[in-house]
Design a protein around this motif. Structure first.
Motif, PDB file in Angstrom:
ATOM      1  N   VAL A  53       0.871  -1.170   0.000  1.00 47.47           N
ATOM      2  CA  VAL A  53       0.000   0.000   0.000  1.00 47.47           C
ATOM      3  C   VAL A  53       0.908   1.221   0.000  1.00 47.47           C
ATOM      4  O   VAL A  53       1.856   1.284   0.780  1.00 47.47           O
ATOM      5  N   THR A  54       0.641   2.149  -0.897  1.00 46.98           N
ATOM      6  CA  THR A  54       1.339   3.426  -0.815  1.00 46.98           C
ATOM      7  C   THR A  54       0.353   4.462  -0.301  1.00 46.98           C
ATOM      8  O   THR A  54      -0.796   4.543  -0.761  1.00 46.98           O
ATOM      9  N   LEU A  55       0.809   5.218   0.665  1.00 49.52           N
ATOM     10  CA  LEU A  55       0.063   6.350   1.194  1.00 49.52           C
ATOM     11  C   LEU A  55       0.856   7.587   0.829  1.00 49.52           C
ATOM     12  O   LEU A  55       1.995   7.760   1.278  1.00 49.52           O
ATOM     13  N   THR A  56       0.283   8.415  -0.020  1.00 46.23           N
ATOM     14  CA  THR A  56       0.948   9.646  -0.399  1.00 46.23           C
ATOM     15  C   THR A  56       0.115  10.818   0.108  1.00 46.23           C
ATOM     16  O   THR A  56      -1.117  10.757   0.121  1.00 46.23           O
ATOM     17  N   TYR A  57       0.786  11.852   0.523  1.00 50.94           N
ATOM     18  CA  TYR A  57       0.159  13.015   1.138  1.00 50.94           C
ATOM     19  C   TYR A  57       0.342  14.216   0.226  1.00 50.94           C
ATOM     20  O   TYR A  57       1.458  14.496  -0.216  1.00 50.94           O
ATOM     21  N   TRP A  58      -0.761  14.916  -0.048  1.00 45.35           N
ATOM     22  CA  TRP A  58      -0.773  15.993  -1.038  1.00 45.35           C
ATOM     23  C   TRP A  58      -1.441  17.235  -0.480  1.00 45.35           C
ATOM     24  O   TRP A  58      -2.369  17.145   0.324  1.00 45.35           O
ATOM     25  N   THR A  59      -1.011  18.396  -0.981  1.00 45.84           N
ATOM     26  CA  THR A  59      -1.614  19.655  -0.536  1.00 45.84           C
ATOM     27  C   THR A  59      -3.055  19.786  -1.002  1.00 45.84           C
ATOM     28  O   THR A  59      -3.905  20.287  -0.262  1.00 45.84           O
ATOM     29  N   ASP A  60      -3.328  19.339  -2.248  1.00 42.72           N
ATOM     30  CA  ASP A  60      -4.670  19.497  -2.809  1.00 42.72           C
ATOM     31  C   ASP A  60      -4.810  18.648  -4.077  1.00 42.72           C
ATOM     32  O   ASP A  60      -3.858  17.996  -4.513  1.00 42.72           O
ATOM     33  N   LEU A  61      -6.001  18.690  -4.680  1.00 39.94           N
ATOM     34  CA  LEU A  61      -6.252  17.905  -5.890  1.00 39.94           C
ATOM     35  C   LEU A  61      -5.412  18.366  -7.076  1.00 39.94           C
ATOM     36  O   LEU A  61      -5.058  17.567  -7.937  1.00 39.94           O
ATOM     37  N   GLU A  62      -5.078  19.627  -7.123  1.00 42.02           N
ATOM     38  CA  GLU A  62      -4.240  20.120  -8.224  1.00 42.02           C
ATOM     39  C   GLU A  62      -2.858  19.473  -8.179  1.00 42.02           C
ATOM     40  O   GLU A  62      -2.285  19.144  -9.214  1.00 42.02           O
ATOM     41  N   ALA A  63      -2.312  19.272  -7.000  1.00 36.60           N
ATOM     42  CA  ALA A  63      -1.021  18.600  -6.867  1.00 36.60           C
ATOM     43  C   ALA A  63      -1.139  17.146  -7.317  1.00 36.60           C
ATOM     44  O   ALA A  63      -0.257  16.632  -8.015  1.00 36.60           O
ATOM     45  N   ILE A  64      -2.227  16.481  -6.931  1.00 34.91           N
ATOM     46  CA  ILE A  64      -2.445  15.099  -7.367  1.00 34.91           C
ATOM     47  C   ILE A  64      -2.583  15.050  -8.884  1.00 34.91           C
ATOM     48  O   ILE A  64      -2.032  14.172  -9.545  1.00 34.91           O
ATOM     49  N   ARG A  65      -3.294  16.013  -9.445  1.00 38.52           N
ATOM     50  CA  ARG A  65      -3.472  16.070 -10.898  1.00 38.52           C
ATOM     51  C   ARG A  65      -2.120  16.212 -11.610  1.00 38.52           C
ATOM     52  O   ARG A  65      -1.894  15.599 -12.655  1.00 38.52           O
ATOM     53  N   ALA A  66      -1.207  16.966 -11.038  1.00 39.12           N
ATOM     54  CA  ALA A  66       0.131  17.124 -11.629  1.00 39.12           C
ATOM     55  C   ALA A  66       0.884  15.801 -11.633  1.00 39.12           C
ATOM     56  O   ALA A  66       1.682  15.528 -12.532  1.00 39.12           O
ATOM     57  N   PHE A  67       0.605  14.956 -10.655  1.00 37.93           N
ATOM     58  CA  PHE A  67       1.257  13.641 -10.574  1.00 37.93           C
ATOM     59  C   PHE A  67       0.547  12.596 -11.432  1.00 37.93           C
ATOM     60  O   PHE A  67       1.177  11.869 -12.190  1.00 37.93           O
ATOM     61  N   ALA A  68      -0.775  12.522 -11.308  1.00 34.68           N
ATOM     62  CA  ALA A  68      -1.543  11.402 -11.863  1.00 34.68           C
ATOM     63  C   ALA A  68      -2.273  11.713 -13.164  1.00 34.68           C
ATOM     64  O   ALA A  68      -2.736  10.800 -13.837  1.00 34.68           O
ATOM     65  N   GLY A  69      -2.415  12.983 -13.503  1.00 33.74           N
ATOM     66  CA  GLY A  69      -3.185  13.344 -14.686  1.00 33.74           C
ATOM     67  C   GLY A  69      -4.584  13.801 -14.314  1.00 33.74           C
ATOM     68  O   GLY A  69      -4.948  13.866 -13.136  1.00 33.74           O
ATOM     69  N   ASP A  70      -5.376  14.112 -15.323  1.00 35.76           N
ATOM     70  CA  ASP A  70      -6.710  14.667 -15.092  1.00 35.76           C
ATOM     71  C   ASP A  70      -7.662  13.719 -14.370  1.00 35.76           C
ATOM     72  O   ASP A  70      -8.543  14.158 -13.643  1.00 35.76           O
ATOM     73  N   GLU A  71      -7.512  12.422 -14.595  1.00 35.04           N
ATOM     74  CA  GLU A  71      -8.361  11.445 -13.902  1.00 35.04           C
ATOM     75  C   GLU A  71      -7.693  11.111 -12.570  1.00 35.04           C
ATOM     76  O   GLU A  71      -6.999  10.101 -12.450  1.00 35.04           O
ATOM     77  N   VAL A  72      -7.924  11.940 -11.568  1.00 36.48           N
ATOM     78  CA  VAL A  72      -7.169  11.855 -10.317  1.00 36.48           C
ATOM     79  C   VAL A  72      -7.399  10.561  -9.541  1.00 36.48           C
ATOM     80  O   VAL A  72      -6.561  10.182  -8.722  1.00 36.48           O
TER      81      VAL A  72
END
Length: 111
Positions: A53-72
């Motif tokens: 299991v990976t648990l990653t911590y992000w400031t917001d959805l925009e940061a996740i979008r930068a990592f994972a793409g538009d389909e967060v």
């Protein structure tokens, strides 16, 4: 803050190599994305396989979008995953952090 949780299973005989892959390739990828606040890799051996299991911590959805793409909510995989994973779960789970407290955590974890 948002926690992004991903789960994968690998055969027992590939667990050590997959652990190394995650720490050498995936963790730096997460950490190199602006807005990532941290990452933990969890491992549990079961009868059928070794679960990661990976648990990653992000400031917001925009940061996740930068990592994972538009389909967060879509899981992000690396080409190397094909040599390890027993299946490819299509989605991750996001949790909003609404309380709690933590120390700085371990600087480095090894086996």
């Amino acid at each position: 803050m948002i926690v992004r949780m991903w789960h994968g299973r690998v055969p027992h005989e590939k667990a050590a190599a997959y652990r190394a892959f995650l720490n050498e390739r995936a963790v730096p990828d997460y950490r190199g994305t602006p807005g990532n606040l941290g990452v933990y890799v969890l491992e549990r051996a079961a009868e059928d396989a070794v679960h990661f299991v990976t648990l990653t911590y992000w400031t917001d959805l925009e940061a996740i979008r930068a990592f994972a793409g538009d389909e967060v909510l879509k899981a992000k995989y690396y080409p190397e995953d094909a040599g390890f994973l027993l299946e490819f779960e299509p989605e991750v789970v996001h949790y909003e952090v609404v309380g709690g407290e933590a120390d700085a955590g371990p600087a480095h974890v090894s086996h």
